[in-house]
Design an enzyme around this catalytic site. Structure first.
Site, PDB file in Angstrom:
ATOM      1  CG  HIS A 243     -19.446   9.174  -4.843  1.00 45.62           C
ATOM      2  ND1 HIS A 243     -20.816   9.095  -4.890  1.00 45.62           N
ATOM      3  CD2 HIS A 243     -19.060   8.472  -3.756  1.00 45.62           C
ATOM      4  CE1 HIS A 243     -21.239   8.348  -3.868  1.00 45.62           C
ATOM      5  NE2 HIS A 243     -20.200   7.963  -3.181  1.00 45.62           N
TER       6      HIS A 243
ATOM      7  CD  GLU B 106     -21.462  -3.449   0.920  1.00 46.12           C
ATOM      8  OE1 GLU B 106     -20.921  -4.121   1.822  1.00 46.12           O
ATOM      9  OE2 GLU B 106     -21.135  -2.294   0.629  1.00 46.12           O
TER      10      GLU B 106
ATOM     11  CE  LYS C 195      -2.683   2.739   3.252  1.00 43.27           C
ATOM     12  NZ  LYS C 195      -3.951   2.979   2.542  1.00 43.27           N
TER      13      LYS C 195
ATOM     14  CE  LYS D 170     -20.191  -6.576  -1.038  1.00 44.03           C
ATOM     15  NZ  LYS D 170     -19.605  -6.646   0.303  1.00 44.03           N
TER      16      LYS D 170
ATOM     17  CB  ILE E  34     -25.966  11.621   3.958  1.00 37.06           C
ATOM     18  CG1 ILE E  34     -26.743  11.954   2.683  1.00 37.06           C
ATOM     19  CG2 ILE E  34     -26.028  10.134   4.215  1.00 37.06           C
ATOM     20  CD1 ILE E  34     -28.252  11.765   2.792  1.00 37.06           C
ATOM     21  N   GLY E  35     -24.934  13.037   6.915  1.00 37.15           N
ATOM     22  CA  GLY E  35     -24.312  12.780   8.220  1.00 37.15           C
ATOM     23  C   GLY E  35     -22.925  13.361   8.362  1.00 37.15           C
ATOM     24  CB  SER E  36     -19.608  12.293   7.269  1.00 37.47           C
ATOM     25  OG  SER E  36     -19.821  12.002   5.915  1.00 37.47           O
TER      26      SER E  36
HETATM   27  N1  GLN Z   1     -23.869   8.795   7.786  1.00 34.77           N
HETATM   28  C1  GLN Z   1     -22.784   8.306   6.985  1.00 34.77           C
HETATM   29  C2  GLN Z   1     -22.016   9.487   6.397  1.00 34.77           C
HETATM   30  O1  GLN Z   1     -22.607  10.458   6.098  1.00 34.77           O
HETATM   31  C3  GLN Z   1     -23.266   7.425   5.863  1.00 34.77           C
HETATM   32  C4  GLN Z   1     -22.116   6.857   5.103  1.00 34.77           C
HETATM   33  C5  GLN Z   1     -22.503   5.885   4.034  1.00 34.77           C
HETATM   34  O2  GLN Z   1     -23.548   5.995   3.452  1.00 34.77           O
HETATM   35  N2  GLN Z   1     -21.675   4.935   3.754  1.00 34.77           N
HETATM   36  O3  GLN Z   1     -20.825   9.445   6.222  1.00 34.77           O
HETATM   37 ZN    ZN Z   2     -24.117   6.714   1.378  1.00 36.92          ZN
END
Ligand code: GLN
Ligand code: ZN
Length: 757
Positions: A698, A609, A25, A116, A435-437
């Site tokens: 992304h 998944e 890596k 995956k 979404i959170g982060s």
């Molecule tokens: N709550 C997480 C974030 O916002 C969700 C991450 C994800 O969907 N993998 O990072």
């Molecule tokens: Zn996500």
């Protein structure tokens, strides 16, 4: 049989390659950054290969897999081998840079898609087939590694992804026909390769055909028989070993057995040995018995495995002992862990320890049980200790789950909940959220490093994280978002963060496993009954809530995702383990609610998944996955709003389950289009609120107000305004603060514009 190679007795199907200390890596990333040259990278790689092979031989394997090394991915290596890289990279003169361009893209070239590898957490690159894709043999890598191994005296067995699996995992683009229709053409290239390997004096070659244990192709057995009949009929070739893994070989077993090949590998961890007895053609084959679990970290029950091997002897020409699949999926060695208690350590086997198990079993099979009585005694003792350990049997946890399941983990009817939540939250139509982060700032990274290095204490770390939270709240208020988040600065990883706080999990220090390319993960080991000793998120969320009058959404990871990204126990059904994790999450939701939090999101990005490889197993999986989610989210009042987040919009077989989760609000990716995604959900009877991502996080590209407004208007044709949320399609942690600020500003403006009509 056209060859007379001696059967081997002890092997593994492949091994980790990233390096015991992630040397590969580091070297690859330095090469990408231009900090080392190709020669230096190649020398790191050669050293890793030499050390790996030498240790496998020293441990006692009499056949060693080679060509399992990879700078990035074995499927990409196979695409190179058969000359099937996409034309857009052909112009890159240097072969290594061309390879990395296909893997990672560059300023001008899009990389191959990644997905995956069956139901593991390893990701491979998806080969692309265009109408003009043709094949040509490019054996430099396999021959190079072969000669290198030979010169070191290694009994080398080249490993190559088999043609059926390679094509089944590829995708057609630009109107090309289904890749699998090119099988005959591709088999011609494999035939040429076999001739070349024979010229080089290779005795055995391994073709990996895991697709044969899945329902990905509907005529896999027939294709396998055709392919290996043709390859087996070549008069100049090494002995051929077709390896299957990740499940039980059913109809493909007799088909493969009929082909004139010399060895068949079966996964006897996932499948049973009994089916082999019914196949008379195995009498003149070598059966490579995968009795040591290659993808989970539990110590093998040697007594039991030896019994399985003994029964096989009656049905096979010869039996070799092996891991069930490549040990790529487990960490290198337990020796790198200094923190494990003695009991837990005795229950585990990582890569190195699994090789020792294989060798012991081969000795037991060859020389009789007495030859390994000491190893069997140690394995028996470990298994007995694992069975009797109180950490694996917490009566209280089990009783609570039974009680909740018996009373039905349901909430009030959805419309009743909607009214209760609207009365409490008074959100505008088209509410905006994230979404959170939020971006992982350098301050966050520095604080983590400082804490690890002992430069700061826990209190200082908390102070710095709170400062991050305060910044994120302030930003969201300025932007005018309706439902805020705390930004998740304290979480290194959305599963590890919870695993570290729950009893029943063990977080390794050095248990790295390749996820894709140079990216490694350290999955926690879920070994015992799950208990939540303390609240896990309440302090952070309530701190964030104390800074604003807007609702702050609590953030939790769902039970299925926690399971999917951990090594899970193998001594009880997955569903039981999922319910235990769900109970811990449920307790956390109740505590968040008691602390005044009105909205709680339980992320389940891994729901799809974990879907089993066989169609017949899917319904049962989805049933317990939905039950676990509902167990985790049904402890709260109707007026508490439950959100969930899924990272994809190709729902396929899970769409019904998404509706069954019965979350009040579901945020999803909408990369295709809002209309399509919402249309699919509508068709599945989904009638709760939904937040189809309005832009792709992304990419660094910042979407314009108008384009977001257009997609919102489009969405409103499928879903009424009172059910539609406005959010990005995933967490923002990989983006910069500047990108996020601008994109969210545009998102909020677009929502306002559309609300105004
Ligand atoms: N709550 C997480 C974030 O916002 C969700 C991450 C994800 O969907 N993998 O990072
Ligand atoms: Zn996500």
């Amino acid at each position: 049989m056209s060859t007379t190679a001696t059967p081997f007795t002890a092997t593994i199907l492949g091994s980790p390659r990233i390096g015991p200390h992630r040397e590969l890596k580091r070297a690859v990333e330095k090469y990408w950054a231009g900090r080392i040259d190709r020669a230096e990278l190649e020398s790191v790689a050669a050293t890793l290969r030499r050390d790996t092979w030498a240790s496998l031989v020293a441990a006692g394997l009499d056949s060693v897999p080679v060509n399992t090394f990879s700078y990035y991915d074995q499927v990409l290596d196979t695409a190179v081998l058969v000359g099937a890289l996409p034309t857009r990279v052909h112009g890159i003169a240097d072969d290594l840079d061309r390879y990395f361009a296909a893997a990672r893209g560059n300023d001008d070239i899009a990389p191959l898609e990644m997905t995956k590898w069956f139901d593991t957490n390893y990701h491979y690159l998806v080969p692309e087939f265009r109408p003009d894709t043709s094949f040509s043999l490019n054996p430099a890598k396999v021959l190079g590694e072969l000669e290198e191994a030979r010169s070191q005296g290694i009994p080398a067995r080249p490993v190559i992804v088999g043609p059926v699996t390679f094509l089944a995992l590829s995708k057609a683009v630009d109107g090309a026909g289904t890749p699998i229709d090119r099988l005959d053409e591709l088999v011609a290239v494999y035939a040429e390769l076999l001739g070349l390997l024979a010229d080089h004096g290779v005795e055995w070659v391994q073709f990996d055909e895991p697709v044969l244990v899945t329902d990905i192709l509907d005529n896999a057995a027939e294709l396998a028989e055709r392919t290996y009949s043709r390859l087996g009929a070549l008069n100049k070739r090494p002995s051929v070993f077709v390896a299957t893994y990740f499940g039980e070989l059913t109809d493909a077993l007799p088909a493969l057995a009929r082909a004139p090949i010399e060895a068949i590998g079966v996964d006897l961890v996932a499948g049973s040995a009994a089916v082999l007895a019914a196949v008379p053609e195995l009498k003149d084959k070598l059966v490579v018995a995968g009795v040591v679990d290659g993808r989970n970290i539990w110590r093998t029950d040697l007594e039991n495995a030896l019994g399985t091997l003994a029964t096989l002897q009656g049905s096979a020409g010869a039996v070799a002992v092996s891991t069930s699949c490549s040990t790529l999926h487990v960490p290198y060695t337990l020796d790198a862990e200094s923190d494990i208690d003695g009991a837990l350590r005795s229950w585990l086997a990582f890569g190195v320890e699994k090789v020792d198990e294989v060798v012991a079993l081969a000795r037991g099979l060859g020389q009789g049980r007495d030859a390994i009585s000491a190893e069997i005694a140690a394995s028996d003792a470990a298994i007995a200790s694992r069975k009797s350990d109180p950490r694996l049997n917490n009566g209280q946890v089990r009783a609570r789950i039974s009680a909740i399941v018996a009373s039905g983990s349901t909430r009030g009817p959805a419309d009743q909940r909607r009214t209760a939540q609207q009365d409490r939250l008074k959100l505008p139509s088209l509410p905006t959220t994230t979404i959170g982060s939020y971006p992982q700032t350098s301050a966050i990274r520095i604080a983590r490093a400082d804490l690890r290095a002992g430069h700061i204490d826990a209190a200082e770390y908390v102070r710095r994280m709170k400062a991050e939270i305060a910044d994120v709240i302030k930003l969201q208020e300025e932007l005018g978002l309706d439902v805020l988040v705390h930004g998740e600065p304290e979480r290194n990883d959305m599963v590890q963060y919870f695993a570290e706080q729950l009893d029943g999990f063990f977080a390794t220090q050095n248990g790295w496993v390749q996820s894709y390319g140079s990216r490694c993960v350290r999955p926690p080991i879920l070994y015992g009954d799950v208990v939540r000793p303390e609240q896990m998120t309440v302090d952070w969320i309530t701190y964030a809530q104390s800074l604003t009058g807007k609702p702050v959404k609590g953030m939790l990871t769902g039970p299925v995702t926690i399971l999917a990204w951990s090594f899970v126990r193998d001594d009880q059904p997955l569903a039981d383990t999922a319910y235990q994790v769900a109970l811990a999450i449920r307790d956390e939701t109740v505590d968040l609610q008691s602390a005044g939090i009105a909205i709680i999101q339980v992320d389940e990005p891994a729901l799809r998944e974990l879907l089993p490889l066989r169609t017949k197993d899917k319904a049962a999986y989805l049933r317990w996955a939905v039950d676990a989610f509902r167990l985790s989210t049904s402890g709260v009042a109707d007026s508490t709003q439950i959100h969930t987040h899924l990272c994809y919009s190709e729902f396929g077989e899970v769409i019904g389950a998404i509706a069954d989760l019965d979350a009040d609000v579901t945020s999803i990716e909408a990369a295709r289009s809002h209309m399509e995604v919402l249309g699919d959900l509508n068709a599945a009877g989904f009638s709760n609120s939904v937040g189809p991502g309005v832009y792709d996080i992304h990419s660094p590209r910042v979407p314009g107000v108008e384009e977001i407004a257009i997609s919102l208007r489009e969405a409103l044709r499928a879903v009424p305004a009172e059910r539609l949320w406005v959010n990005p399609d995933c967490g923002l942690k990989t983006r910069t603060t500047d990108e996020v600020t601008e994109a969210l500003r545009h998102m909020v403006s677009a929502a306002a514009e559309v609300r105004a009509g």
